[in-house]
Scaffold this active site. Structure first.
Site, mmCIF file in Angstrom:
data_model
loop_
_atom_site.group_PDB
_atom_site.id
_atom_site.type_symbol
_atom_site.label_atom_id
_atom_site.label_comp_id
_atom_site.label_asym_id
_atom_site.label_seq_id
_atom_site.Cartn_x
_atom_site.Cartn_y
_atom_site.Cartn_z
ATOM 1 N N SER A 184 12.933 17.295 -33.021
ATOM 2 C CA SER A 184 13.002 18.522 -32.231
ATOM 3 C C SER A 184 13.949 19.493 -32.922
ATOM 4 O O SER A 184 15.084 19.136 -33.237
ATOM 5 C CB SER A 184 13.530 18.178 -30.833
ATOM 6 N N CYS A 304 18.737 15.708 -18.689
ATOM 7 C CA CYS A 304 17.543 15.484 -17.853
ATOM 8 C C CYS A 304 17.934 14.664 -16.632
ATOM 9 O O CYS A 304 17.604 15.004 -15.506
ATOM 10 C CB CYS A 304 16.472 14.739 -18.622
HETATM 11 N N1 PLP Z 1 14.096 12.394 -27.182
HETATM 12 C C1 PLP Z 1 15.431 12.501 -27.107
HETATM 13 C C2 PLP Z 1 16.295 11.364 -27.572
HETATM 14 C C3 PLP Z 1 16.011 13.668 -26.605
HETATM 15 O O1 PLP Z 1 17.338 13.766 -26.541
HETATM 16 C C4 PLP Z 1 15.159 14.719 -26.180
HETATM 17 C C5 PLP Z 1 15.728 15.937 -25.561
HETATM 18 O O2 PLP Z 1 16.629 15.874 -24.760
HETATM 19 C C6 PLP Z 1 13.773 14.562 -26.297
HETATM 20 C C7 PLP Z 1 13.274 13.375 -26.794
HETATM 21 C C8 PLP Z 1 12.822 15.657 -25.888
HETATM 22 O O3 PLP Z 1 12.899 16.699 -26.844
HETATM 23 P P1 PLP Z 1 12.256 18.149 -26.609
HETATM 24 O O4 PLP Z 1 13.245 18.932 -25.825
HETATM 25 O O5 PLP Z 1 12.086 18.729 -27.984
HETATM 26 O O6 PLP Z 1 10.957 17.954 -25.934
#
Ligand code: PLP
Length: 358
Positions: A184, A304
């Site tokens: 990301s 989240c």
């Molecule tokens: N995986 C992890 C470990 C993350 O920290 C996050 C975001 O908080 C994501 C996936 C999701 O990423 P994106 O915001 O790009 O969808």
């Protein structure tokens, strides 16, 4: 405002912003063309996208391709739904993007063990018949660095592919050994709204988004040259600054740990990314502390999980009691954090904890 929430998102690097601006700048066709058009301005936009793809690929292993997506959540959905396997082994400390997608896929799920140190054991068993193993590189809540290489070796013996959510490790650590890697941009000082799935050569996926056949038929939709250019520039900067960034983060970690002697660390002290300091204090009400420290942007658990009001599944999985999880906070720092900010933040946190009498 002192921002110590680098796991939630990072500041946009000035270099990434500079790389984006020409593609947002104006009425000339060279500035707004569709990168999938065959005319001259389209080809110029396409060249910017392909340069960005190379810059992002430099963070990843050789022998695969980078598919741009809207972010890591989409990349993870593409990997899991695109493979469509019947049995998935995953750690219980994966991000919700992995856990919820695996559940939604309808596959049978096997949970890998995780210790109180927040680590999946390197010899975690992978049973025959497993189609996919999902193991993250760095945990977003507690910062532990998982033994991806060892688990990948066991997965291969069992005939399974490996998906690594490298969102919190990309640009900071060497690329993990896996077959599918999710990234990301906004976690590595790039823009929000773009990410990537790295797909090892030979791995066959079905597309999630159907339409114009972009991204080699794997992800339809017109790419944004501005977002791609920002992602690429941010990735290139990580490649250049990886060592310096790690040293800077180490210094901030030492400063914070010295100033927070009465807080306990969540997760392994050694197998971790030191830009993530997950701490707890017995009897602390972290939610109250967060609302009292108004000049401080930090998180109680993951962004989240704190938004949803659910107790953190990661803190639960490593065996913390409800009150211990409720008394946990996460400090996240990185390239643009100063020592002074960390010192001031620690003073605020200690004062707020003292005001709660803990
Ligand atoms: N995986 C992890 C470990 C993350 O920290 C996050 C975001 O908080 C994501 C996936 C999701 O990423 P994106 O915001 O790009 O969808």
């Amino acid at each position: 405002m002192i921002y110590l929430d680098y796991q939630a998102t990072t500041p946009l690097a000035p270099e990434a912003r500079e790389a984006m601006l020409p593609w947002l700048a104006g009425p000339e066709a060279m500035r707004f063309a569709n990168p999938h058009s065959a005319h001259v301005p389209g080809r110029a936009a396409r060249a910017a996208v392909e340069l960005a793809r190379e810059q992002v690929a430099a963070l990843l292993p050789p022998g695969g391709r980078v598919v741009f997506t809207s972010g890591a959540s989409e990349a993870i959905n593409l990997a899991i739904h695109g493979l469509g396997v019947k049995r998935i082994a995953l750690s219980p400390i994966e991000h919700a993007a992995v856990i919820d997608t695996a559940r939604a896929s309808g596959a049978m799920l096997d949970w890998l063990p995780v210790g109180a140190d927040g680590l999946v054991p390197a010899d975690a068993p992978v049973v025959a018949g497993t189609g996919l193993v999902a193991l993250m590189q760095v945990n977003n809540e507690i910062g532990t660095v998982q033994p991806v290489a060892e688990v990948t070796a066991r997965a291969r013996t069992a005939g399974a592919l490996v998906l690594c959510d490298a969102v919190q490790g990309a640009g900071k650590l060497a690329a993990p050994d896996a077959d599918l890697i999710a990234l990301s941009a906004h976690k590595l000082c790039g823009p929000k709204g773009i990410g990537a799935l790295w797909v090892r050569d030979g791995v066959v996926l079905a597309p999630l988004i159907h339409g114009g056949g972009q991204e080699g038929g794997l992800r339809a939709g017109t790419l944004s040259p501005a977002l791609c250019a920002g992602f690429g520039a941010a990735a290139e900067l990580c490649t250049k600054l990886m060592k310096d960034d790690a040293q800077h983060v180490d210094q901030l970690w030492e400063t914070a740990c010295a100033l927070l002697p009465d807080w306990q660390l969540n997760g392994s002290a050694t197998q971790r990314w030191r830009g993530n300091l997950s701490l707890r204090r017995d009897g602390l009400d972290a939610a109250r502390l967060l609302s009292e420290c108004r000049g401080l942007a930090i998180s109680a658990g993951s962004a989240c999980a704190s938004g949803s009001g659910r107790p953190s599944h990661v803190l639960q999985a490593i065996g913390l009691t409800g009150p211990q999880a409720k008394g946990s906070i996460r400090l996240g720092f990185g390239r643009y954090t100063t020592r002074r900010e960390v010192e001031d933040a620690c003073a605020m946190l200690n004062a707020a904890a003292a005001a709660q009498g803990v």
